[in-house]
Design a protein around this motif. Structure first.
Motif, PDB file in Angstrom:
ATOM      1  N   ASP A 103      50.237   5.005  59.789  1.00 43.43           N
ATOM      2  CA  ASP A 103      50.916   4.026  60.642  1.00 43.43           C
ATOM      3  C   ASP A 103      51.744   3.101  59.757  1.00 43.43           C
ATOM      4  O   ASP A 103      51.408   2.886  58.589  1.00 43.43           O
ATOM      5  N   PHE A 104      52.823   2.558  60.316  1.00 44.41           N
ATOM      6  CA  PHE A 104      53.695   1.706  59.513  1.00 44.41           C
ATOM      7  C   PHE A 104      53.329   0.240  59.782  1.00 44.41           C
ATOM      8  O   PHE A 104      53.630  -0.306  60.846  1.00 44.41           O
ATOM      9  N   ASP A 105      52.676  -0.365  58.794  1.00 41.27           N
ATOM     10  CA  ASP A 105      52.204  -1.744  58.956  1.00 41.27           C
ATOM     11  C   ASP A 105      53.331  -2.713  58.580  1.00 41.27           C
ATOM     12  O   ASP A 105      53.294  -3.337  57.524  1.00 41.27           O
ATOM     13  N   GLY A 106      54.306  -2.788  59.457  1.00 42.58           N
ATOM     14  CA  GLY A 106      55.458  -3.643  59.178  1.00 42.58           C
ATOM     15  C   GLY A 106      56.498  -3.439  60.262  1.00 42.58           C
ATOM     16  O   GLY A 106      56.153  -3.097  61.397  1.00 42.58           O
ATOM     17  N   TRP A 107      57.776  -3.636  59.874  1.00 40.74           N
ATOM     18  CA  TRP A 107      58.876  -3.590  60.840  1.00 40.74           C
ATOM     19  C   TRP A 107      59.686  -2.299  60.669  1.00 40.74           C
ATOM     20  O   TRP A 107      60.208  -2.043  59.584  1.00 40.74           O
TER      21      TRP A 107
END
Ligand code: FAD
Ligand code: NAP
Length: 337
Positions: free
Chosen positions: A61-65
């Protein structure tokens, strides 16, 4: 501009990986990008610009924008007797730009027909196919510097284009959002059918004096016959780059593997990585829910429900098998997140 929380990226990457972005913002103008810079903490946090998602692999998962660049539009910005200069927004679909050029009889993009993705990503890795690269027609681009919050223009030289490389993948990695690109096309096209498969496809089509539309059609026919359609079988095109080795190393490999496919370059010998993967016995190889494509060994595919980390693990297996056999390590072309 829209901002969502915990958004699925499954339809936003051509591998079809079901990763989640903590924040997903969509913008379609420089003003909206500046608003994101002013009103949010996106650029102080982990962030990533996304076009068509056809050259990325999400391993978690992409923990950011994740910032979807959807700046639209194409316009003719300059014209003379021989050339036309087209400016395309970063969010414009690359193949639509190619089709527009072909419909007008402007040359330069036809060999790059049907490359997925958006115009803003095209300079990132100096996209190329069938003997043409974007650098051959590129004049400039405008990009937003995320730290200085200013628009900067890059000329052809500034971009430091190389084989599937540019300054945006090296020194300036992560520093800029590309806003638009400007390309110079030929009103009197130089048709390039030097790349073997095009000439034979044109012959099969019964075309003798090809124009840009014929070349574009030939390229599309070849691509559709051998490349998997991401809508049917998730993939990101060639997962690996063709390695270039020294002339001496090329000689060594030629002695050991007389049928190895090589292409001499000014700085060494380019090796066809697809051939090497096939020779290592991996064409069509399946590992769990993913595998190596059975018609083009450079392409890794998601057979359904694979995670990005499963595909990454498969890519490691491919690299080590090729390295063990040839002593050459293929590099990944796809951007890993
Ligand atoms: P994305 O995958 O969205 O992004 C790629 C990289 O660029 C990421 O690192 C992203 O962060 C960055 N990026 C994207 N947009 C911006 C922006 N506006 N500003 C800053 N950074 C940005 N490639 C070739 O070169 N030749 C081919 O022939 C070819 N054939 C392909 C065939 C298939 C079936 C597939 C699936 C892929 C193929 N590719 C090919 C790879 C891919 O299509 C290209 O690299 C394309 O340019 C990626 O565009 P995109 O918009 O999908 O980029
Ligand atoms: P192909 O025609 O089977 O050729 C195999 C490899 O040999 C290619 O990778 C190509 O290198 C190289 N090659 C072939 N003829 C060449 C020549 N005359 N001069 C120099 N190099 C030559 O390849 P393909 O898989 O069907 O792909 C066709 C084209 O589309 C290639 O240009 C390829 O790069 C491009 N493509 C790229 C992607 C991607 O995701 N990057 C995906 C699909 C197709 P080059 O790759 O350097 O051209």
């Amino acid at each position: 501009m829209t901002i969502e929380e915990n958004a699925s990226l499954r339809t936003l990457n051509t591998f079809g990986i079901d990763a989640v972005a903590r924040r997903l913002a969509r913008f379609d103008s420089l003003d909206q990008l500046e608003e994101i810079a002013r009103r949010t903490t996106a650029f102080a946090e982990r962030h990533l610009f996304l076009g068509g998602g056809s050259n990325v692999l999400f391993t978690r998962d992409f923990d950011g924008w994740v910032l979807l660049n959807r700046i639209p539009g194409v316009k003719v910005v300059k014209e003379d007797e021989n050339h036309v200069w087209l400016q395309a927004g970063a969010g414009h679909i690359w193949h639509d730009l190619v089709l527009m050029a072909v419909a007008n009889g402007w040359g330069g993009l036809e060999n790059m027909s049907l490359i997925p993705g958006r115009c803003g990503a095209a300079p990132m890795q100096n996209i190329g196919a069938y003997g043409a690269e974007i650098k051959d027609v590129f004049t400039s681009l405008r990009a937003y510097h995320l730290r200085d919050r200013a628009v900067v223009e890059f000329t052809l030289n500034d971009c430091e284009f190389g084989y599937r490389e540019s300054i945006f993948k090296s020194k300036e990695k992560g520093n800029f959002a590309i806003l638009d690109i400007t390309l110079r096309l030929d009103k009197k096209p130089n048709i390039n059918v030097g790349y073997g498969a095009i000439a034979s496809e044109l012959e099969a089509m019964g075309v003798q004096n090809p124009g840009v539309a014929d070349v574009s059609r030939a390229v599309m026919r070849i691509r559709q016959s051998k490349l998997p359609d991401p809508a049917v079988l998730g993939n990101a095109g060639s997962f690996f780059k063709n390695p270039t080795v020294s002339f001496a190393e090329g000689e060594r490999l030629k002695k050991e593997f007389p049928d190895i496919v090589t292409y001499p370059q000014p700085d060494g010998v380019k090796l066809a990585a697809g051939w090497m993967i096939e020779k290592a016995g991996l064409k069509g190889f399946v590992q769990g829910r993913c595998g190596v494509h059975d018609r083009q060994a450079l392409v890794l595919v998601n057979h359904g429900g694979a995670t990005g980390s499963e595909i990454f693990t498969l890519s490691e297996a491919v690299i080590s098998r090729v390295q063990a056999l040839f002593g050459v390590r293929p590099e990944r072309e796809v951007n890993i997140f």
